[in-house]
Design a protein around this motif. Sequence first.
Motif, short mmCIF file in Angstrom:
data_model
loop_
_atom_site.label_atom_id
_atom_site.label_comp_id
_atom_site.label_asym_id
_atom_site.label_seq_id
_atom_site.Cartn_x
_atom_site.Cartn_y
_atom_site.Cartn_z
N LEU A 287 0.84 -1.21 0.00
CA LEU A 287 0.00 0.00 0.00
C LEU A 287 0.87 1.25 0.00
O LEU A 287 0.58 2.23 -0.69
CB LEU A 287 -0.90 0.02 1.24
CG LEU A 287 -2.20 -0.78 1.19
CD1 LEU A 287 -2.92 -0.73 2.54
CD2 LEU A 287 -3.14 -0.24 0.12
N LEU A 288 1.93 1.19 0.78
CA LEU A 288 2.83 2.34 0.86
C LEU A 288 3.58 2.52 -0.46
O LEU A 288 3.66 3.64 -1.01
CB LEU A 288 3.82 2.10 2.01
CG LEU A 288 4.66 3.27 2.47
CD1 LEU A 288 3.80 4.45 2.89
CD2 LEU A 288 5.55 2.82 3.64
N LEU A 289 4.10 1.42 -1.00
CA LEU A 289 4.84 1.48 -2.27
C LEU A 289 3.93 1.99 -3.38
O LEU A 289 4.33 2.85 -4.18
CB LEU A 289 5.39 0.09 -2.62
CG LEU A 289 6.16 -0.01 -3.93
CD1 LEU A 289 7.45 0.80 -3.87
CD2 LEU A 289 6.49 -1.47 -4.28
N ALA A 290 2.69 1.50 -3.43
CA ALA A 290 1.77 1.91 -4.50
C ALA A 290 1.45 3.40 -4.38
O ALA A 290 1.38 4.11 -5.40
CB ALA A 290 0.50 1.08 -4.44
N GLU A 291 1.26 3.89 -3.18
CA GLU A 291 0.98 5.33 -3.01
C GLU A 291 2.16 6.17 -3.47
O GLU A 291 1.98 7.20 -4.14
CB GLU A 291 0.67 5.64 -1.55
CG GLU A 291 -0.74 5.24 -1.16
CD GLU A 291 -1.20 5.87 0.14
OE1 GLU A 291 -2.43 5.91 0.34
OE2 GLU A 291 -0.36 6.30 0.95
N LEU A 292 3.37 5.75 -3.11
CA LEU A 292 4.56 6.50 -3.52
C LEU A 292 4.74 6.42 -5.04
O LEU A 292 5.12 7.38 -5.69
CB LEU A 292 5.80 5.95 -2.82
CG LEU A 292 5.82 6.12 -1.30
CD1 LEU A 292 6.93 5.27 -0.68
CD2 LEU A 292 6.02 7.59 -0.92
N TRP A 293 4.44 5.24 -5.59
CA TRP A 293 4.55 5.02 -7.04
C TRP A 293 3.59 5.96 -7.77
O TRP A 293 3.97 6.66 -8.71
CB TRP A 293 4.21 3.56 -7.35
CG TRP A 293 4.49 3.12 -8.75
CD1 TRP A 293 3.71 3.36 -9.85
CD2 TRP A 293 5.62 2.38 -9.20
NE1 TRP A 293 4.28 2.80 -10.96
CE2 TRP A 293 5.46 2.19 -10.60
CE3 TRP A 293 6.74 1.84 -8.59
CZ2 TRP A 293 6.39 1.49 -11.36
CZ3 TRP A 293 7.65 1.14 -9.36
CH2 TRP A 293 7.48 0.98 -10.72
N GLU A 294 2.33 5.97 -7.31
CA GLU A 294 1.31 6.81 -7.95
C GLU A 294 1.67 8.29 -7.83
O GLU A 294 1.35 9.10 -8.71
CB GLU A 294 -0.07 6.55 -7.32
CG GLU A 294 -0.69 5.24 -7.78
CD GLU A 294 -1.85 4.80 -6.89
OE1 GLU A 294 -2.45 5.64 -6.19
OE2 GLU A 294 -2.16 3.58 -6.89
N ALA A 295 2.33 8.67 -6.73
CA ALA A 295 2.71 10.07 -6.51
C ALA A 295 4.01 10.43 -7.24
O ALA A 295 4.49 11.55 -7.13
CB ALA A 295 2.86 10.33 -5.02
#
Length: 322
Positions: A287-295
């Motif tokens: 979840l953290l990686l995906a949020e950083l990826w999307e940002a």
Amino acid sequence: MEQLKIISAMKYVPERVVTNDELATMMDTNDEWIFSRTGIHRRHVVTDENTSDLAIMVAKRLLEQTHIAAESLDFIIVGTMSPDTLSPSVAARVQGAIGATNAFATDLNAACTGLVYSMSFASALLATRYQRGMVIGAEVLSKLLDWQDRTVSVLFGDGAAGVIVERTTEAIGYLGESLRTYGAQGDALTAGAFANTNLTGEITPADPYFHMDGRAVYNFATREVPVVLNEAMEQSGVTADEVDLFLLHQANSRIIDSIAKRMKQPIEKFPMNMVEYGNTSAASIGLLLAELWEAGRIQPGMKIAIAGFGGGLTAGASVLQF
Ligand code: ACO
């Protein structure tokens, strides 16, 4: 040498949000107690979805975003401690739902270290003969919660996130790892006991709920996560100062603060999102990686350490070069 490349990271969380204030209407607790001890304000909780529904949403989003055909996947690994059923596995349900007809699929249960262990297995598979796979962490922990027990029900949430990984010969990838299990301490965190009826009629009753010695898990995490992180960095030939971001299992902000201090690293290198999701076990690092990826915060050349800890007891860390 063949290496692992992360092609995309995506997440999915159920719509329903349960705030600390809402929990305070159900049990003797309050926002101040929960937030000051854990960093959690809210969590997402399913209404009618199960673990595979969340994982399938992630899988579909990954395929859509990358324009990769499901048939081109060689494997699907789902880290979970809260499958819909023991059989079929969540991974098999994902494989069927997206039509990944050439992929083998299996679940991996290492509780909150599930994604770290799963990435290790994926990296080993890609180093042998497979080209492309999906690694997802997915949990519906709300089904393992006794909503009368304030000592654990305030901590957890539901969610899923994952990545597509490919074999590459680029000088990037999975630099090193340290995976550990401390089975003798397993009683510190238990969940999901089946009823056990044998031929003599003796019965162990079912007990689906989480039971946790919070202090023991807290002390374990702050002690052992720096150990596995240091071992993974040493194996990778990377110093802590060279690591751009530390993505730690999002159980508790105080645990992460303490680990950052022990690692002598600025807390800014330890992004956190448990405020929104609570502890989502095997889903949290994704979840953290995906949020950083999307940002757009994951840039080529970055070195990222991931680390998990939890039931088993388990701990694990690895270093990825993007
Ligand atoms: N609201 C209000 N009061 C509460 C609550 C609550 N939700 N829960 C417990 N309390 C009370 C306790 O009853 C106790 O009261 P008492 O002193 O009158 O007996 C008091 O608050 C203090 O309780 P402690 O358990 O000592 O609180 P502590 O400061 O240790 O914090 C916590 C508890 C937050 C659980 C902490 O120990 C922790 O974060 N541990 C790590 C847990 C963790 O991360 N687990 C996940 C592992 S990952 C996995 O694999 C699933």
